[in-house]
Design a protein around this motif. Structure first.
Motif, PDB file in Angstrom:
ATOM      1  N   ALA A   1     -57.701 -25.542 -17.667  1.00 17.74           N
ATOM      2  CA  ALA A   1     -58.166 -25.610 -19.056  1.00 17.74           C
ATOM      3  C   ALA A   1     -56.998 -25.474 -20.018  1.00 17.74           C
ATOM      4  CB  ALA A   1     -59.192 -24.512 -19.330  1.00 17.74           C
TER       5      ALA A   1
ATOM      6  N   GLU B   1     -57.102 -24.775 -23.967  1.00 19.92           N
ATOM      7  CA  GLU B   1     -58.022 -24.490 -25.069  1.00 19.92           C
ATOM      8  C   GLU B   1     -57.248 -24.113 -26.326  1.00 19.92           C
ATOM      9  OE1 GLU B   1     -61.472 -22.036 -23.152  1.00 19.92           O
ATOM     10  OE2 GLU B   1     -59.578 -21.536 -22.148  1.00 19.92           O
TER      11      GLU B   1
ATOM     12  N   GLN C   1     -52.915 -31.444 -20.029  1.00 16.52           N
ATOM     13  CA  GLN C   1     -54.356 -31.654 -20.181  1.00 16.52           C
ATOM     14  C   GLN C   1     -55.047 -31.078 -18.949  1.00 16.52           C
ATOM     15  OE1 GLN C   1     -54.826 -35.881 -20.354  1.00 16.52           O
ATOM     16  NE2 GLN C   1     -53.729 -36.103 -22.275  1.00 16.52           N
ATOM     17  N   ASN C   2     -56.356 -30.939 -19.021  1.00 12.24           N
ATOM     18  CA  ASN C   2     -57.112 -30.519 -17.836  1.00 12.24           C
ATOM     19  C   ASN C   2     -56.791 -31.495 -16.704  1.00 12.24           C
ATOM     20  OD1 ASN C   2     -58.192 -28.731 -19.617  1.00 12.24           O
ATOM     21  ND2 ASN C   2     -60.290 -29.491 -19.480  1.00 12.24           N
TER      22      ASN C   2
ATOM     23  N   THR D   1     -55.046 -22.208 -18.701  1.00 18.96           N
ATOM     24  CA  THR D   1     -55.539 -21.637 -17.449  1.00 18.96           C
ATOM     25  C   THR D   1     -55.100 -22.533 -16.297  1.00 18.96           C
ATOM     26  OG1 THR D   1     -57.468 -20.743 -18.603  1.00 18.96           O
ATOM     27  CG2 THR D   1     -57.588 -20.839 -16.189  1.00 18.96           C
TER      28      THR D   1
END
Length: 191
Positions: free
Chosen positions: A7, A9, A69-70, A18
């Motif tokens: 993640a 965010e 990015q994710n 994360t």
């Protein structure tokens, strides 16, 4: 260790990052320094499988972490402790500049990479010296005024983000610590 971003965010002017890294998360404490693509970040939260960091606008603008990015893959490494074996060169986790993949020459499972870098960092490099690219300690092969090359073995290509890098991809660069001090002494005329 190669790890996946779970993640990214928005948080204030920065982001909360994360990362899934079970091998490193085990035994990690809040406040520990962990290198993400060679950039030293502080663990703000963790569990048995994930590490959470906060990255501010300065870090995001001066490294390739701002592009994560994710699902992105990153290189993750614990900080060296006094008494640990040193398998490369001293890397501080303070990124000097962002360079770019200028050329990639693949020969079977091996590769030679050429990277472009700012002139200030190029002055701190010499053939057979050291460079950290996305936190991976490497030996410089050839150095010109605006580019340098490294040769990567199959293991490095497989186990780090470098194997997926393409021409024009940004990479975090940290030059050799001793080279920085020598360059500073020469600039100040006290060497």
């Amino acid at each position: 260790q190669l790890a996946e971003v779970i993640a990214v965010e928005p948080e204030g002017p920065g982001v909360r990052l994360t990362i899934s890294a079970a091998k490193i998360a085990n035994g990690t404490a809040i406040g520990d320094s962990i290198a993400i693509n060679g950039c030293c970040l502080t663990v703000v939260s963790h569990d048995a499988r994930q590490l959470v960091f906060q990255a501010g606008p300065e870090t995001l603008s001066r490294t390739n972490l701002g592009l994560l990015q994710n699902g992105s893959l990153v290189n993750v490494e614990r900080s060296l402790r006094v008494g640990d074996r040193l398998g490369g060169h001293y890397v501080t986790g303070h990124i000097d500049a962002v360079g770019h993949v200028a050329q990639r020459l693949d020969e079977q499972e091996w590769s030679t990479f050429w990277f472009s870098a700012p002139a200030e960092q190029m002055r701190q490099m010499a053939s057979k010296g050291s460079i950290a690219v996305d936190g991976v300690s490497l030996t410089l092969v050839e150095v010109t005024a605006d580019r340098f090359s490294v040769q990567l073995i199959p293991h490095t290509l497989r186990e780090t983000t470098l194997g997926a890098r393409k021409v024009n991809d940004p990479v975090n660069l940290e030059t050799d610590l001793l080279a920085k001090y020598v360059a500073r002494q020469l600039q100040s005329g006290t060497a």
